[in-house]
Design a protein around this motif. Structure first.
Motif, mmCIF file in Angstrom:
data_model
loop_
_atom_site.group_PDB
_atom_site.id
_atom_site.type_symbol
_atom_site.label_atom_id
_atom_site.label_comp_id
_atom_site.label_asym_id
_atom_site.label_seq_id
_atom_site.Cartn_x
_atom_site.Cartn_y
_atom_site.Cartn_z
ATOM 1 N N ALA A 73 0.786 -1.178 -0.032
ATOM 2 C CA ALA A 73 0.157 -0.017 -0.066
ATOM 3 C C ALA A 73 0.732 1.188 0.001
ATOM 4 O O ALA A 73 2.054 1.123 0.511
ATOM 5 C CB ALA A 73 -1.076 0.060 1.502
ATOM 6 N N ILE A 74 0.517 2.233 -0.601
ATOM 7 C CA ILE A 74 0.983 3.748 -0.450
ATOM 8 C C ILE A 74 1.310 3.953 0.953
ATOM 9 O O ILE A 74 0.392 3.860 1.791
ATOM 10 C CB ILE A 74 0.211 4.635 -1.018
ATOM 11 C CG1 ILE A 74 0.561 4.282 -2.742
ATOM 12 C CG2 ILE A 74 0.887 6.013 -0.949
ATOM 13 C CD1 ILE A 74 -0.687 5.155 -3.564
ATOM 14 N N GLY A 75 2.551 4.479 1.188
ATOM 15 C CA GLY A 75 2.890 4.600 2.490
ATOM 16 C C GLY A 75 3.709 3.775 3.273
ATOM 17 O O GLY A 75 4.411 3.714 4.246
ATOM 18 N N ASP A 76 3.468 2.300 2.884
ATOM 19 C CA ASP A 76 4.315 1.208 3.508
ATOM 20 C C ASP A 76 5.859 1.584 3.143
ATOM 21 O O ASP A 76 6.393 2.228 2.564
ATOM 22 C CB ASP A 76 3.944 -0.243 2.730
ATOM 23 C CG ASP A 76 2.715 -0.679 3.261
ATOM 24 O OD1 ASP A 76 1.925 -0.117 3.898
ATOM 25 O OD2 ASP A 76 2.293 -1.648 2.636
ATOM 26 N N THR A 77 6.568 1.063 4.536
ATOM 27 C CA THR A 77 7.913 1.024 4.105
ATOM 28 C C THR A 77 8.363 -0.456 4.095
ATOM 29 O O THR A 77 7.934 -1.300 4.706
ATOM 30 C CB THR A 77 8.679 1.556 5.468
ATOM 31 O OG1 THR A 77 8.042 1.015 6.530
ATOM 32 C CG2 THR A 77 8.235 3.257 5.424
ATOM 33 N N GLY A 78 9.629 -0.445 3.604
ATOM 34 C CA GLY A 78 10.241 -2.067 3.651
ATOM 35 C C GLY A 78 11.687 -1.710 3.000
ATOM 36 O O GLY A 78 12.355 -0.467 3.007
ATOM 37 N N ALA A 79 12.567 -2.879 3.213
ATOM 38 C CA ALA A 79 14.096 -2.921 2.734
ATOM 39 C C ALA A 79 14.237 -3.149 1.535
ATOM 40 O O ALA A 79 13.383 -4.270 1.060
ATOM 41 C CB ALA A 79 14.501 -3.521 3.972
ATOM 42 N N VAL A 80 15.125 -2.726 0.666
ATOM 43 C CA VAL A 80 15.494 -3.205 -0.512
ATOM 44 C C VAL A 80 16.329 -4.302 -0.430
ATOM 45 O O VAL A 80 17.499 -4.281 0.181
ATOM 46 C CB VAL A 80 16.240 -2.005 -1.520
ATOM 47 C CG1 VAL A 80 16.666 -2.337 -2.724
ATOM 48 C CG2 VAL A 80 15.302 -0.773 -1.404
ATOM 49 N N VAL A 81 15.861 -5.520 -0.823
ATOM 50 C CA VAL A 81 16.561 -6.822 -0.675
ATOM 51 C C VAL A 81 17.481 -7.160 -2.198
ATOM 52 O O VAL A 81 18.266 -7.960 -1.882
ATOM 53 C CB VAL A 81 15.860 -7.805 -0.241
ATOM 54 C CG1 VAL A 81 15.018 -7.643 0.969
ATOM 55 C CG2 VAL A 81 14.771 -8.078 -1.318
ATOM 56 N N SER A 82 17.241 -6.452 -2.983
ATOM 57 C CA SER A 82 18.060 -6.689 -4.282
ATOM 58 C C SER A 82 17.582 -5.632 -5.361
ATOM 59 O O SER A 82 16.467 -5.144 -5.261
ATOM 60 C CB SER A 82 17.499 -7.902 -4.886
ATOM 61 O OG SER A 82 18.219 -8.516 -6.001
ATOM 62 N N ILE A 83 18.367 -5.295 -6.157
ATOM 63 C CA ILE A 83 18.302 -4.672 -7.332
ATOM 64 C C ILE A 83 18.474 -5.236 -8.618
ATOM 65 O O ILE A 83 19.445 -5.909 -8.967
ATOM 66 C CB ILE A 83 19.361 -3.302 -7.434
ATOM 67 C CG1 ILE A 83 19.081 -2.550 -6.004
ATOM 68 C CG2 ILE A 83 19.138 -2.499 -8.708
ATOM 69 C CD1 ILE A 83 20.395 -1.438 -5.837
ATOM 70 N N LEU A 84 17.112 -5.266 -9.387
ATOM 71 C CA LEU A 84 17.321 -5.929 -10.623
ATOM 72 C C LEU A 84 17.640 -5.243 -11.550
ATOM 73 O O LEU A 84 16.906 -4.210 -11.974
ATOM 74 C CB LEU A 84 15.732 -6.526 -10.496
ATOM 75 C CG LEU A 84 15.100 -7.218 -9.249
ATOM 76 C CD1 LEU A 84 13.881 -7.498 -9.572
ATOM 77 C CD2 LEU A 84 16.021 -8.394 -9.171
ATOM 78 N N SER A 85 18.709 -5.485 -12.514
ATOM 79 C CA SER A 85 19.227 -4.803 -13.500
ATOM 80 C C SER A 85 19.266 -5.549 -14.621
ATOM 81 O O SER A 85 19.657 -6.965 -14.648
ATOM 82 C CB SER A 85 20.624 -4.211 -13.285
ATOM 83 O OG SER A 85 20.648 -3.383 -11.914
ATOM 84 N N ALA A 86 18.987 -4.887 -16.001
ATOM 85 C CA ALA A 86 19.368 -5.645 -17.081
ATOM 86 C C ALA A 86 19.382 -4.299 -18.031
ATOM 87 O O ALA A 86 19.117 -3.202 -18.049
ATOM 88 C CB ALA A 86 18.141 -6.198 -17.906
#
Length: 82
Positions: A30-43
Motif C-alpha cells: 500500500a502507498i505509505g508502506d515501508t520496507g527494505a530493498v533486498v535486491s536491485i534487478l538490473s538488465a
C-alpha cells in the motif's frame, strides 16, 4: 533523487509499475508502506527495479514486490559496518 541502494529502507509512493503487487506475503503493498530493498534487478536497456520486502512485527513477510525507482522514496540508508 538520492540513489537507492541494497538494504536501504524505502517508502512506497506509488503502485504504478509494481510487480508482484497481487500479493506475495500476508497482504498486498500500500502507498505509505515501508520496507527494505533486498535486491536491485538490473538488465541492459531496462530501468532498474527494486525488490522490496515489508516485514510484520512478528518478523513474517507482509509482502515482497518489485518497484521502479520513481515509486519509492528513500527513508533511511543501509547501515554500514564501522
Amino acid at each position: 533523487m538520492t540513489a537507492i541502494r541494497e538494504y536501504d529502507v524505502v517508502r512506497v509512493l506509488s503502485l504504478e509499475g509494481c510487480r508482484g503487487c497481487a500479493g506475495l506475503g500476508a497482504r498486498v503493498p500500500a502507498i505509505g508502506d515501508t520496507g527494505a530493498v533486498v535486491s536491485i534487478l538490473s538488465a541492459d536497456g531496462v530501468p532498474d527495479m527494486y525488490l522490496v520486502e515489508c516485514v510484520q512485527p512478528d518478523a513474517a513477510t507482509a509482502w515482497l514486490a518489485s518497484f521502479p525507482e520513481h515509486a519509492l522514496e528513500p527513508v533511511a540508508p543501509a547501515e554500514t559496518a564501522p
